[in-house]
Design a protein around this motif. Structure first.
Motif, short mmCIF file in Angstrom:
data_model
loop_
_atom_site.label_atom_id
_atom_site.label_comp_id
_atom_site.label_asym_id
_atom_site.label_seq_id
_atom_site.Cartn_x
_atom_site.Cartn_y
_atom_site.Cartn_z
N GLU A 1 6.01 13.08 -0.70
CA GLU A 1 5.43 12.90 -2.05
C GLU A 1 6.11 11.39 -1.94
OE1 GLU A 1 6.92 15.55 -4.68
OE2 GLU A 1 5.51 17.29 -4.67
N ARG A 2 7.21 11.04 -1.55
CA ARG A 2 7.97 9.92 -1.82
C ARG A 2 7.15 8.63 -1.00
NH1 ARG A 2 14.28 7.94 -0.98
NH2 ARG A 2 13.75 5.77 -1.00
N THR A 3 6.63 9.17 0.24
CA THR A 3 6.10 8.44 1.21
C THR A 3 4.86 8.13 0.78
OG1 THR A 3 7.35 9.48 3.25
CG2 THR A 3 5.34 8.16 3.59
N LYS A 4 4.07 9.00 0.09
CA LYS A 4 2.82 8.60 -0.23
C LYS A 4 2.64 7.86 -1.58
CE LYS A 4 0.39 12.60 1.48
NZ LYS A 4 -0.31 13.87 1.21
N ASP A 5 3.84 7.93 -2.42
CA ASP A 5 3.90 7.02 -3.53
C ASP A 5 4.49 5.60 -3.09
OD1 ASP A 5 4.25 6.88 -6.43
OD2 ASP A 5 6.50 6.45 -6.03
N GLU A 6 5.00 5.60 -2.07
CA GLU A 6 5.61 4.03 -1.47
C GLU A 6 4.25 3.51 -1.08
OE1 GLU A 6 8.27 2.19 -1.37
OE2 GLU A 6 9.18 3.68 -2.84
N ALA A 7 3.52 4.28 -0.44
CA ALA A 7 2.30 3.58 0.02
C ALA A 7 1.34 3.19 -0.87
CB ALA A 7 1.38 4.81 0.87
N LYS A 8 1.16 3.78 -2.10
CA LYS A 8 0.61 3.32 -3.13
C LYS A 8 1.03 2.02 -3.81
CE LYS A 8 -1.36 5.05 -7.59
NZ LYS A 8 -0.61 3.74 -8.27
N LYS A 9 2.21 2.11 -4.02
CA LYS A 9 2.83 0.74 -4.26
C LYS A 9 2.77 -0.39 -3.47
CE LYS A 9 6.34 3.21 -7.25
NZ LYS A 9 7.65 3.67 -7.58
N ASN A 10 2.69 -0.09 -2.21
CA ASN A 10 2.29 -1.25 -1.21
C ASN A 10 1.09 -0.86 -0.73
OD1 ASN A 10 5.16 -2.36 -0.71
ND2 ASN A 10 5.46 -0.09 -0.95
N SER A 11 -0.17 -0.77 -1.43
CA SER A 11 -1.23 -0.93 -1.01
C SER A 11 -2.21 -2.05 -0.84
CB SER A 11 -2.26 0.16 -2.05
OG SER A 11 -2.13 -0.29 -3.35
N ASN A 12 -1.42 -3.23 -1.28
CA ASN A 12 -2.28 -4.55 -1.11
C ASN A 12 -1.16 -5.40 -0.12
OD1 ASN A 12 -4.09 -6.68 -1.66
ND2 ASN A 12 -2.75 -7.37 -3.23
N PRO A 13 -1.16 -4.98 0.93
CA PRO A 13 -0.35 -5.82 1.93
C PRO A 13 -0.62 -7.26 2.15
CG PRO A 13 -1.76 -4.49 3.19
CD PRO A 13 -2.16 -4.24 1.99
N ILE A 14 0.32 -7.90 2.84
CA ILE A 14 0.08 -9.47 2.93
C ILE A 14 -0.94 -9.73 3.82
CG2 ILE A 14 2.06 -9.49 4.64
CD1 ILE A 14 2.45 -12.46 3.73
N GLU A 15 -1.13 -8.81 4.97
CA GLU A 15 -2.34 -9.02 5.78
C GLU A 15 -3.42 -7.84 5.63
OE1 GLU A 15 -1.19 -9.39 9.95
OE2 GLU A 15 0.61 -10.36 9.53
N LEU A 16 -4.38 -8.17 5.21
CA LEU A 16 -5.63 -6.99 5.13
C LEU A 16 -6.18 -6.60 6.34
CD1 LEU A 16 -6.86 -8.88 1.80
CD2 LEU A 16 -5.49 -6.90 1.96
N GLN A 17 -6.09 -7.45 7.43
CA GLN A 17 -6.69 -7.07 8.52
C GLN A 17 -5.99 -7.55 9.63
OE1 GLN A 17 -10.28 -9.99 9.24
NE2 GLN A 17 -10.53 -8.78 7.30
#
Length: 283
Positions: free
Chosen positions: A267-283
């Motif tokens: 749950e924590r990992t998925k929550d962290e992933a959501k909070k970091n869903s716009n990374p500095i590199e998109l591709q």
């Protein structure tokens, strides 16, 4: 006496040249794709010597210092969890540039292990004649496409460095400011000063050297199924549940059964992933 004076002068010049220069950048980020009003700001260091440069989070150094002090005390000093929480960083990676070989290395954690890859994409700049003043520096404009974003940088030749924050560099001067065209990531030089040497960054777990494409695959796999990294064969290396040495800390409180711990960690990992869903590199 004259020869001694010349030798002393040569040693002074050599020592001065060998010093490491620290440039402090304010990093502004919008890491959550679903909430662009959530703006994160923190400082990062770009330490430069003639041989290399390293870019990393200021909070990381502060956390490392606390951990090192506790280790040196043999565990006698208790860690203030609230203080450590306040020093959590969105800049969990480090970027090291090898000046001699003109290579850039990116290092980050996935689960419990550290991963390192050599950047395999050149940054091709289009330098403009446009200039302006940022603080005390006269700067010149340059643009590039990198990592799925369009970037505008302002560099200065007032300082004898051809470098910049993150993976950016290769311009005929130091990057004072660089920002993407959506205003989601920016790096702004705040100040600079000399330090004696590069600090030692704490590292826990194994370091695995991979290609950039393999790193991205592992990163995606971890976000989609973090528990696959908790069993043998899920990642490049085995990861243990409940370790405090990895990127995902063990849940607070002892005595929980493994199934509950795995659920909370997922749950924590998925929550962290959501909070970091716009990374500095998109591709």
């Amino acid at each position: 006496m004259k020869k001694l004076g010349i030798i002393a002068l040569a040693l002074f010049i050599q020592t001065a040249f060998a010093q490491t220069n620290r440039f402090v950048y304010q990093v502004t980020m919008k890491p959550d794709a679903s909430n662009k009003s959530d703006i994160k700001t923190e400082n990062a260091y770009l330490d430069i010597s003639p041989e290399k440069s390293v870019f990393y989070s200021e909070n990381r150094i502060k956390r490392d210092s606390i951990m090192r002090t506790r280790f040196q005390s043999g565990g006698a000093i208790e860690i203030n969890r609230d203080q450590m929480e306040s020093l959590r960083s969105k800049i969990n990676y480090t970027v090291e540039k090898d000046k001699k070989n003109q290579k850039t290395f990116f290092k980050d954690r996935i689960g419990r292990d550290n991963y390192s890859y050599e950047e395999d994409r050149p940054i091709n700049w289009k330098i403009s004649f446009e200039t302006m003043k940022i603080g005390e520096y006269k700067v010149q404009k340059a643009e590039t496409d990198f990592g799925g974003r369009k970037w505008t940088a302002w560099f200065t030749t007032d300082l004898p460095y051809q470098d910049g924050p993150y993976k950016f560099g290769g311009l005929p001067g130091l990057i004072v400011k660089v920002e993407d065209d959506k205003g989601e990531y920016s790096f702004d030089l705040m100040k600079n000063y000399k330090i004696a040497d590069f600090p030692t960054l704490n590292q826990f777990g194994n370091t695995i050297k991979v290609k950039r494409t393999d790193f991205l695959k592992q990163q995606k796999k971890f976000i989609e199924d973090p528990m696959s990294f908790m069993t043998q064969g899920g990642g490049f290396m085995q990861t243990r549940v409940g370790t405090t040495g990895g990127g995902i800390a063990a849940p607070r409180g002892g005595g929980r059964n493994p199934a509950e711990m795995r659920k909370r960690m997922e749950e924590r990992t998925k929550d962290e992933a959501k909070k970091n869903s716009n990374p500095i590199e998109l591709q």
